[in-house]
Design an enzyme around this catalytic site. Structure first.
Site, PDB file in Angstrom:
ATOM      1  N   ILE A  22       0.826  -1.204   0.000  1.00  0.00           N
ATOM      2  CA  ILE A  22       0.000   0.000   0.000  1.00  0.00           C
ATOM      3  C   ILE A  22       0.859   1.252   0.000  1.00  0.00           C
ATOM      4  O   ILE A  22       0.540   2.253  -0.650  1.00  0.00           O
ATOM      5  CB  ILE A  22      -0.941  -0.055   1.221  1.00  0.00           C
ATOM      6  CG1 ILE A  22      -1.947  -1.204   1.025  1.00  0.00           C
ATOM      7  CG2 ILE A  22      -1.654   1.264   1.447  1.00  0.00           C
ATOM      8  CD1 ILE A  22      -2.607  -1.686   2.297  1.00  0.00           C
ATOM      9  N   ASP A  23       1.982   1.209   0.714  1.00  0.00           N
ATOM     10  CA  ASP A  23       2.873   2.360   0.814  1.00  0.00           C
ATOM     11  C   ASP A  23       3.480   2.701  -0.543  1.00  0.00           C
ATOM     12  O   ASP A  23       3.459   3.851  -0.984  1.00  0.00           O
ATOM     13  CB  ASP A  23       3.972   2.040   1.827  1.00  0.00           C
ATOM     14  CG  ASP A  23       4.446   3.260   2.591  1.00  0.00           C
ATOM     15  OD1 ASP A  23       3.837   4.332   2.449  1.00  0.00           O
ATOM     16  OD2 ASP A  23       5.422   3.136   3.353  1.00  0.00           O
ATOM     17  N   ASP A  24       4.043   1.694  -1.212  1.00  0.00           N
ATOM     18  CA  ASP A  24       4.613   1.941  -2.537  1.00  0.00           C
ATOM     19  C   ASP A  24       3.560   2.455  -3.503  1.00  0.00           C
ATOM     20  O   ASP A  24       3.826   3.359  -4.300  1.00  0.00           O
ATOM     21  CB  ASP A  24       5.222   0.647  -3.084  1.00  0.00           C
ATOM     22  CG  ASP A  24       6.671   0.481  -2.684  1.00  0.00           C
ATOM     23  OD1 ASP A  24       7.545   1.002  -3.387  1.00  0.00           O
ATOM     24  OD2 ASP A  24       6.919  -0.153  -1.651  1.00  0.00           O
ATOM     25  N   HIS A  58       0.754   8.433   4.033  1.00  0.00           N
ATOM     26  CA  HIS A  58       1.071   8.469   2.606  1.00  0.00           C
ATOM     27  C   HIS A  58      -0.171   8.248   1.752  1.00  0.00           C
ATOM     28  O   HIS A  58      -0.328   8.867   0.691  1.00  0.00           O
ATOM     29  CB  HIS A  58       2.134   7.423   2.284  1.00  0.00           C
ATOM     30  CG  HIS A  58       3.457   7.712   2.924  1.00  0.00           C
ATOM     31  ND1 HIS A  58       4.385   6.735   3.194  1.00  0.00           N
ATOM     32  CD2 HIS A  58       4.006   8.876   3.363  1.00  0.00           C
ATOM     33  CE1 HIS A  58       5.448   7.284   3.759  1.00  0.00           C
ATOM     34  NE2 HIS A  58       5.234   8.583   3.881  1.00  0.00           N
TER      35      HIS A  58
END
Length: 678
Positions: free
Chosen positions: A414-416, A490
């Protein structure tokens, strides 16, 4: 792959020299690297512009012809030691690899004979044991001075019996520890349905990929002939595993200890057909998750255990699955200029590329610059459009995420995905339809991965079972994947840029973030060290989503950041903050952590604050002539405290992003399509 000379592995000081240096640099009253207490705004701005230009040129020169960036990912010597033990177990040890790995491991030993898990950190028992064994495999004799120091330190801290379970599993493979004295891990776990407690999907993806092959290893209990004894690593070689009293039955610890004893009994009576079927199912599960390049999950630990498990199930070394797996491990190797060999636990090209793209765009590189367009091309080709393990909890969700690594289609994160979308929005790509479609898929997937509490985790939704962490087997690192403030931030920032700041799902994320703020004004950093990272992630997200800079949460964060600024003008935080709150925001100034603090302060409207000027001046004054920064300290997090990371590109991308925003203001986005206002 070769080591670089811009502050990466090859040019770093040995960690053995870190302890005495570190002791002088861990207070907020550090000796300044470059004094800048009397700054002039005009001079600072000019210095920031020059530093930005140099950093842009340096970063552009590091781009691969295919469009990606990747810095070395440095962890600790357990990767190298376990690689050697794997080769010993499989019978594929070779002198060149053995000698090069031993050279690296020796170079990382501290003066007290130990090995640490991060630069300047204390000696770690399990890491020291594994490093010691690796050097014994390389031919270092136990009566050598450096080996005697290590063995004495190990015995003083309880010997092998006091090490973590994973270390003792490696030793059991060679008869240096008894399998009976290890927690039981039955392969029948593979049959538990996803709704049942302690099923494999209750574990975080990194733990799940490791545990499934280890159930096979635990069932098989292999022992290869030991090339030497390890009596010197026991407090009492005649009683290597002193009996310990069980915790009370009414405690969670006591309950799971007794469950483990029951599983040991079950092992003796497990139906052979059921056990055989479980191991076959586990093998199929493992093989189905092998990536196109031969690795598993894009990370080294599941790969080594998967290779051992499949080998025990009859897959010979020439089998295509085994051959591809072994070849993939070689791609995790960094050969340094001195002839030593370091193993990366993982590789981070997608993460590094999206962060580099953001940094360059925010530093004033034109959105249609060929370097940014090439990076966008590469990132869009990396988008994952097939389901992975995440679909077990979100079966109806359309794929569309990005992974961290070159090859990891089973586990996009999810972060990427959030950061790639933010990067793509900064690029004026000529194929607008392709860009918009990629972004739309990524946004939709991220929204679908929101957990019930309104926040986002790294890989899975609602991976919050309290039971896996209580198993006797799980005594190292995090084994579940609950939502975190940095990942949620993010996603919230990305959704705000996409015109969804007022979407109910975004507002739930904002509410969760506000509820997670620490009393001192900081946020915990799950995937970066630590409160500086968390705060540096959350404040820009909240202001991007429309929270006014005068909001009490923003003002508390600003006050905290200014209170922990070092005397030299920078910011730093030691990993000890994961264990002791007194260390929050304390540590030697680093380029990446200074940048995180500045990103928060700039987002909070503090462009003219003296703290910002001093932080920017520190970055400008500590920049090297080639436009890079030196940063031996570990500022990335795998597992809080237990597994730390030095992302060698962090020292480049985050300072450039902060300087760019100081010089050019908050980021702007080329018009790639119609979006509702925020």
């Amino acid at each position: 792959m070769t080591a670089t000379t811009d502050g990466s592995t090859g040019a770093m000081k040995p960690r053995a020299a870190a302890a005495s240096e570190f002791a002088q640099q861990t207070k907020n009253t550090n000796t300044p690297n470059t004094p800048n207490t009397n700054t002039n705004t005009t001079d600072v701005l000019d210095a920031a512009r020059r530093a930005t230009d140099r950093a842009v040129a340096h970063l552009l020169a590091k781009q691969d012809d295919q469009g990606w960036w990747k810095g070395d990912l440095e962890t600790n010597v357990t990767m190298d030691a376990e690689d050697l033990m794997l080769r010993q177990f499989l019978g594929i040890q070779d002198e060149k690899t053995l000698g090069a790995a031993a050279l690296f491991i020796r170079d990382e030993q501290r003066d007290d004979g130990t090995w640490a898990t991060f630069y300047g950190g204390p000696g770690d028992l399990s890491t020291t044991i594994e490093a010691y064994v690796a050097l014994r495999l390389a031919g270092d004799l136990p009566d050598a001075a450096h080996m005697e120091r290590a063995a004495a330190w190990i015995r003083e801290r309880g010997g092998i019996a006091a090490s973590r379970v994973f270390t003792r599993i490696w030793l059991a493979l060679f008869g240096w520890w008894k399998w009976d004295d290890l927690p039981e891990l039955p392969p029948e776990l593979i049959f538990l349905p996803p709704w049942f407690p302690l099923n494999i999907y209750d574990f975080g993806c990194w733990a799940r990929q490791t545990i499934v092959p280890l159930t096979v290893v635990s069932a098989k209990r292999p022992v290869r002939p030991a090339p030497f004894a390890l009596d010197e690593l026991h407090t009492n070689a005649r009683v290597p595993n002193p009996r310990k009293r069980l915790a009370t039955p009414t405690s969670w610890e006591g309950a799971f200890q007794r469950l483990d004893k029951a599983l040991h009994v079950y092992r003796k009576f497990a139906p052979a057909r059921l056990r055989g079927a479980a191991m076959k199912r586990a093998a199929r599960w493992i093989i189905e998750r092998q990536e196109n390049d031969g690795c598993w999950g894009g990370i080294q630990p599941p790969a080594v255990y998967s290779l051992i498990a499949l080998h025990l199930l009859g897959y010979d070394l020439d089998h295509p699955v085994m051959r591809a797996g072994l070849e993939s491990l070689d791609r995790f190797t960094v050969w340094r200029e001195d002839g030593s060999r370091m193993i990366e636990a993982c590789q981070s090209p997608v993460w590094d590329t999206c962060l580099a793209t953001i940094a360059l765009a925010d530093a004033g590189v034109r959105p249609d610059d060929p370097a940014l367009v090439k990076a966008a091309d590469w990132m869009m080709r990396e988008q994952i459009v097939r389901p992975g393990d995440w679909a077990v909890r979100r079966p109806g969700l359309e794929p569309g995420g990005w992974a961290f690594e070159f090859h990891n289609d089973n586990y996009p994160d999810i972060d990427d995905t959030a950061e790639v979308v933010l990067a793509l929005r900064r690029v004026a790509h000529p194929d607008r339809a392709w860009t918009e479609a990629s972004i739309e898929r990524g946004v939709r997937w991220n929204l679908g991965m929101q957990s019930r509490n309104g926040a986002w985790a790294a890989f899975d939704a609602d991976n919050t079972s309290p039971f896996p962490n209580r198993l006797p087997f799980c005594d190292f690192g995090e084994v579940i994947d609950p939502p975190s403030a940095d990942v949620t931030a993010h996603v919230v920032e990305m959704l705000a840029v996409e015109g969804k700041a007022h979407d109910p799902r975004t507002r739930r994320g904002i509410e969760w973030l506000l509820g997670q703020q620490e009393p001192n004004g900081a946020w915990f950093g799950r995937w970066g060290v630590n409160y500086v990272y968390g705060t540096g992630s959350v404040v820009p997200a909240l202001t991007a989503a429309g929270l006014p800079t005068a909001h009490p949460a923003i003002r508390r964060a600003v006050d905290w950041l200014e209170s922990v600024q070092n005397d030299d003008g920078g910011w730093g935080e030691d990993l000890r903050s994961y264990r002791t709150a007194d260390w929050a925001g304390r540590g030697a100034s680093t380029a990446s952590q200074t940048a995180w603090a500045l990103l928060a302060l700039l987002a909070a409207g503090e462009q003219e604050a003296k703290s910002v000027e001093r932080g920017v001046a520190w970055l400008a004054e500590t920049q090297r002539e080639d436009g890079s920064w030196d940063e031996p300290y570990f500022t990335g997090t795998g597992f809080p405290w237990d597994f730390s990371i030095n992302y060698n590109l962090y020292r480049q991308v985050f300072p450039l992003t902060a300087l760019g925003r100081y010089v050019h203001g908050e980021p702007t986005f080329p018009d790639l399509g119609i979006r509702e206002g925020t």
